[in-house]
Design an enzyme around this catalytic site. Sequence first.
Site, PDB file in Angstrom:
ATOM      1  N   LYS A 111     -10.615  -0.282  -0.678  1.00 52.84           N
ATOM      2  CA  LYS A 111     -10.471  -0.585   0.750  1.00 52.84           C
ATOM      3  C   LYS A 111     -11.792  -0.396   1.485  1.00 52.84           C
ATOM      4  O   LYS A 111     -12.356   0.706   1.508  1.00 52.84           O
ATOM      5  CB  LYS A 111      -9.390   0.320   1.343  1.00 52.84           C
ATOM      6  CG  LYS A 111      -8.945  -0.019   2.752  1.00 52.84           C
ATOM      7  CD  LYS A 111      -7.781   0.883   3.129  1.00 52.84           C
ATOM      8  CE  LYS A 111      -7.136   0.497   4.450  1.00 52.84           C
ATOM      9  NZ  LYS A 111      -5.963   1.370   4.742  1.00 52.84           N
TER      10      LYS A 111
ATOM     11  N   CYS B 256      -4.250  -3.363   4.159  1.00 51.08           N
ATOM     12  CA  CYS B 256      -3.788  -2.907   5.465  1.00 51.08           C
ATOM     13  C   CYS B 256      -4.803  -3.163   6.586  1.00 51.08           C
ATOM     14  O   CYS B 256      -4.978  -4.293   7.022  1.00 51.08           O
ATOM     15  CB  CYS B 256      -3.414  -1.432   5.365  1.00 51.08           C
ATOM     16  SG  CYS B 256      -2.282  -0.856   6.649  1.00 51.08           S
TER      17      CYS B 256
ATOM     18  N   GLU C 188       0.841  -1.194   0.000  1.00 53.53           N
ATOM     19  CA  GLU C 188       0.000   0.000   0.000  1.00 53.53           C
ATOM     20  C   GLU C 188       0.881   1.251   0.000  1.00 53.53           C
ATOM     21  O   GLU C 188       1.935   1.282   0.639  1.00 53.53           O
ATOM     22  CB  GLU C 188      -0.887  -0.019   1.246  1.00 53.53           C
ATOM     23  CG  GLU C 188      -1.851   1.146   1.360  1.00 53.53           C
ATOM     24  CD  GLU C 188      -2.564   1.175   2.710  1.00 53.53           C
ATOM     25  OE1 GLU C 188      -3.709   1.648   2.749  1.00 53.53           O
ATOM     26  OE2 GLU C 188      -1.964   0.733   3.725  1.00 53.53           O
TER      27      GLU C 188
END
Length: 332
Positions: free
Chosen positions: A132, A165, A60
């Site tokens: 995300k 993440c 990321e």
Amino acid sequence: MGSSGSMVKPISGFLTALIQYPVPVVESRADIDKQIQQIIKTIHSTKSGYPGLELIVFPEYSTQGLNTKKWTTEEFLCTVPGPETDLFAEACKESKVYGVFSIMEKNPGGGEPYNTAVIIDPQGEMILKYRKLNPWVPVEPWKAGDLGLPVCVGPGGSKLAVCICHDGMFPEVAREAAYKGANVLIRISGYSTQVSEQWMLTNRSNAWQNLMYTLSVNLAGYDGVFYYFGEGQVCNFDGTTLVQGHRNPWEIVTAEVYPELADQARLGWGLENNIYNLGSRGYVATPGGVKENPYTFIKDLAEGKYKVPWEDEIKVKDGSIYGYPVKKTIHS
């Protein structure tokens, strides 16, 4: 597995390389363009060093960095697909690899941007786009993803999903990937060292709870504010760590991955086949198992009524601590 064999393509399965990319210090669009060229160079050089490589993964923020004063500006955001992903696609095609890339994406409908990941195949086709689902609030300003959790076919019998993440801290995200058929979950991250232990723990638990491989890699190095821990990690479907990187920028973590073994476990295991057992509770006593949902949080979440008992006492519910304006509109 990780071994001296992790230089060539295995007879079955595939060889992956996780790039502990140095955290970019990005001040201008020209700096972003330099990162794109560096990523492309890395694809070609890694393929030349590992001829059997089939899947290369970048963390990321590797493309645009983490300049929090500029990361939502027109200059810094990219379209997906767009010129940047076209360049990555050409590199994947030239090197004959699958590639996973991070893009901070301009919202095509206007409004707040998305934190996006893409998978590009060896033909240069974008085969997966993911936004995300769980931005790292209150630090990140990204809009929560609206594409669900897609799954695509990858190398060596794999079915790939990507999370980004903070997504990996939610067991529901990994379970969704597995429920949709993924036997390999890729996690690209830009975490600082404060949560390195928790990152590694959840990589293992996500693998174990879903009988799938997890391939995870983080930025590495210091950007003048935070240190990013690298520590690329490949976990077996039984939750054990096969390969673990260190905190070195530019470390390349390679591993042989055998998706067929995860598939066999899902079909053949009785004990601890929990991705199946969740929906077939107590099948010894009740043929076929109990199917009804016993979980209050799942019911409430599905109905848009999710609320923890201490919710009214929670102190941080907006981004003001990081200087973001407080918005009055509440999503219904």
